[in-house]
Design a protein around this motif. Sequence first.
Motif, PDB file in Angstrom:
ATOM      1  N   GLN A 150      -2.225 -30.324 -18.383  1.00  0.00           N
ATOM      2  CA  GLN A 150      -3.662 -30.038 -18.516  1.00  0.00           C
ATOM      3  C   GLN A 150      -4.357 -30.955 -19.518  1.00  0.00           C
ATOM      4  O   GLN A 150      -5.532 -30.757 -19.843  1.00  0.00           O
ATOM      5  CB  GLN A 150      -3.890 -28.583 -18.970  1.00  0.00           C
ATOM      6  N   GLU A 154      -6.628 -33.227 -21.349  1.00  0.00           N
ATOM      7  CA  GLU A 154      -7.859 -33.969 -21.087  1.00  0.00           C
ATOM      8  C   GLU A 154      -7.780 -35.292 -21.837  1.00  0.00           C
ATOM      9  O   GLU A 154      -7.042 -35.407 -22.816  1.00  0.00           O
ATOM     10  CB  GLU A 154      -9.052 -33.171 -21.603  1.00  0.00           C
ATOM     11  N   PHE A 155      -8.555 -36.271 -21.393  1.00  0.00           N
ATOM     12  CA  PHE A 155      -8.569 -37.507 -22.174  1.00  0.00           C
ATOM     13  C   PHE A 155      -9.936 -38.172 -22.128  1.00  0.00           C
ATOM     14  O   PHE A 155     -10.697 -37.994 -21.169  1.00  0.00           O
ATOM     15  CB  PHE A 155      -7.477 -38.482 -21.708  1.00  0.00           C
ATOM     16  N   ILE A 156     -10.246 -38.882 -23.187  1.00  0.00           N
ATOM     17  CA  ILE A 156     -11.490 -39.638 -23.296  1.00  0.00           C
ATOM     18  C   ILE A 156     -11.145 -40.990 -23.898  1.00  0.00           C
ATOM     19  O   ILE A 156     -10.358 -41.048 -24.856  1.00  0.00           O
ATOM     20  CB  ILE A 156     -12.503 -38.910 -24.220  1.00  0.00           C
ATOM     21  N   GLU A 196     -19.294 -39.441 -24.371  1.00  0.00           N
ATOM     22  CA  GLU A 196     -18.416 -38.498 -23.668  1.00  0.00           C
ATOM     23  C   GLU A 196     -17.695 -37.589 -24.668  1.00  0.00           C
ATOM     24  O   GLU A 196     -17.533 -36.389 -24.456  1.00  0.00           O
ATOM     25  CB  GLU A 196     -17.404 -39.285 -22.822  1.00  0.00           C
ATOM     26  N   TRP A 197     -17.261 -38.184 -25.787  1.00  0.00           N
ATOM     27  CA  TRP A 197     -16.611 -37.400 -26.848  1.00  0.00           C
ATOM     28  C   TRP A 197     -17.574 -36.352 -27.412  1.00  0.00           C
ATOM     29  O   TRP A 197     -17.225 -35.174 -27.562  1.00  0.00           O
ATOM     30  CB  TRP A 197     -16.082 -38.330 -27.947  1.00  0.00           C
ATOM     31  N   ARG A 202     -17.232 -27.505 -26.359  1.00  0.00           N
ATOM     32  CA  ARG A 202     -16.327 -26.613 -27.100  1.00  0.00           C
ATOM     33  C   ARG A 202     -17.092 -25.758 -28.111  1.00  0.00           C
ATOM     34  O   ARG A 202     -16.755 -24.605 -28.342  1.00  0.00           O
ATOM     35  CB  ARG A 202     -15.226 -27.426 -27.824  1.00  0.00           C
ATOM     36  N   VAL A 257      -2.206 -41.957 -19.873  1.00  0.00           N
ATOM     37  CA  VAL A 257      -2.654 -40.632 -19.426  1.00  0.00           C
ATOM     38  C   VAL A 257      -1.558 -39.966 -18.582  1.00  0.00           C
ATOM     39  O   VAL A 257      -1.252 -38.772 -18.764  1.00  0.00           O
ATOM     40  CB  VAL A 257      -3.973 -40.744 -18.636  1.00  0.00           C
ATOM     41  N   ASP A 284      -5.051 -30.415 -26.959  1.00  0.00           N
ATOM     42  CA  ASP A 284      -5.876 -30.178 -25.767  1.00  0.00           C
ATOM     43  C   ASP A 284      -6.469 -31.477 -25.226  1.00  0.00           C
ATOM     44  O   ASP A 284      -6.732 -31.598 -24.039  1.00  0.00           O
ATOM     45  CB  ASP A 284      -7.062 -29.256 -26.113  1.00  0.00           C
ATOM     46  N   LEU A 285      -6.725 -32.400 -26.138  1.00  0.00           N
ATOM     47  CA  LEU A 285      -7.460 -33.617 -25.771  1.00  0.00           C
ATOM     48  C   LEU A 285      -6.770 -34.818 -26.393  1.00  0.00           C
ATOM     49  O   LEU A 285      -6.377 -34.781 -27.557  1.00  0.00           O
ATOM     50  CB  LEU A 285      -8.901 -33.521 -26.315  1.00  0.00           C
ATOM     51  N   ARG A 296       0.343 -36.529 -19.413  1.00  0.00           N
ATOM     52  CA  ARG A 296       0.328 -35.389 -18.473  1.00  0.00           C
ATOM     53  C   ARG A 296       1.714 -35.017 -17.968  1.00  0.00           C
ATOM     54  O   ARG A 296       1.909 -33.912 -17.448  1.00  0.00           O
ATOM     55  CB  ARG A 296      -0.639 -35.682 -17.315  1.00  0.00           C
ATOM     56  N   TRP A 320     -17.981 -33.541 -25.011  1.00  0.00           N
ATOM     57  CA  TRP A 320     -16.796 -32.657 -25.031  1.00  0.00           C
ATOM     58  C   TRP A 320     -16.903 -31.696 -26.219  1.00  0.00           C
ATOM     59  O   TRP A 320     -16.700 -30.480 -26.089  1.00  0.00           O
ATOM     60  CB  TRP A 320     -15.523 -33.509 -25.156  1.00  0.00           C
TER      61      TRP A 320
END
Lengths: 226, 226
Positions: A189, A191-193, A205-206, A213, A180, A159-160, A184, A209
């Motif tokens: 879909q 997501e990235f950090i 940011e992590w 969740r 990225v 997912d990430l 993709r 996230w």
Amino acid sequence: MERVPLQQKVLSENDRIAMELRARFQERGILCLNFVSSPGSGKTSLLERTLASVPNGERIAVLTGDIQTENDATRLQRFHFPVKQITTGGTCHLDARMIERHLADWPLNRLDLLLIENVGNLVCPASYDLGEAAKIVVLSVAEGDDKPLKYPSIFLKSDLMVVNKVDLLPYVPFDVNTAVNNARRIHPQMEFIRVSCLSGEGLDEWLSWLQKRRNAQKLLHHETVC
Amino acid sequence: MERVPLQQKVLSENDRIAMELRARFQERGILCLNFVSSPGSGKTSLLERTLASVPNGERIAVLTGDIQTENDATRLQRFHFPVKQITTGGTCHLDARMIERHLADWPLNRLDLLLIENVGNLVCPASYDLGEAAKIVVLSVAEGDDKPLKYPSIFLKSDLMVVNKVDLLPYVPFDVNTAVNNARRIHPQMEFIRVSCLSGEGLDEWLSWLQKRRNAQKLLHHETVC
């Protein structure tokens, strides 16, 4: 020799246990995350940074997999959350039975976040569902921005994507946008950090996230219970 | 289900083909090297540097393995030596049958060096003999100096550890002596060379190691023939 049916049997055995684990996690409102990456991308460092940032009272536990050594568990135990090492003794991935076995004597009702660090391998762990709510793929910038195209399965199933070691960006040929975009192309879909576990950049940011969740998992839990 | 005998059967099938390949290579005086590493450690860069340094007339060919993409072959074909991509389509390692199949239409009597770049994976390729004279493990300093202890099998089976990306040493927590000591705890005879495929540091030493092995293979070949 009939090869496909045997493989199907092995996979479905894993899938059956993973489904049971997933049901147990959902029943108890536990968010389970499965961290996958190449060796040395920084999964353990990301978990160290995560455990260091949350109050001691949080209901978190870690299972950490490796072929050999208990080094990762030793590193992670410093934060006083329950941590168990799964030493696979040669096997290139964790499977659902290993998770089931190592959870057997843990009181799951005292948990709401289970972090699983897989064996460092960008290929085989993609094929083994561990009952997690999501896979998170960690990619170090030292590995190159082409990796999502070369190891598509694990990027498809995550997912990430955590792009780690961004402190090295001035010294390595890696373009974050390219990485990225490549991810993709496999998984639109995704997501990235971007983070650096060394400098601390991007960790907020992590953690945000992760909190989102966890909140979502709690809502799902209440919905299941009511 | 009897699991061990099946695994033995699969392994011995691979070993049988690998033995045949090894005999063919020795008969023709071909040095075959199998490059293994994590994804993104720099196997392709090391091969690029190697091909760039040898005269066009040299009798060298490359087989390069990946799960997906022909990117590595495209990079390596620029040097005008024969290069073939082996795309495994999901399989996490090269096996001897893939090598045999991809060599089928190549005139081996025009070769004396065959370089095989394995799929990026520090675990599974250790179990598959490709008929090579030696495995060479490439370890990027960005991966950490603990990796030989965590992935012992591949370090046990490799003759040489190429410590790559040493230009990053000022920016990462990696001690070359620790890495070498860890590798030698697993494999006391492990040779090592430190290189940077970016700056060119250490490449002379690598090319000299390669030349020594090529010379040794020629002597062995003559001994076999006489």
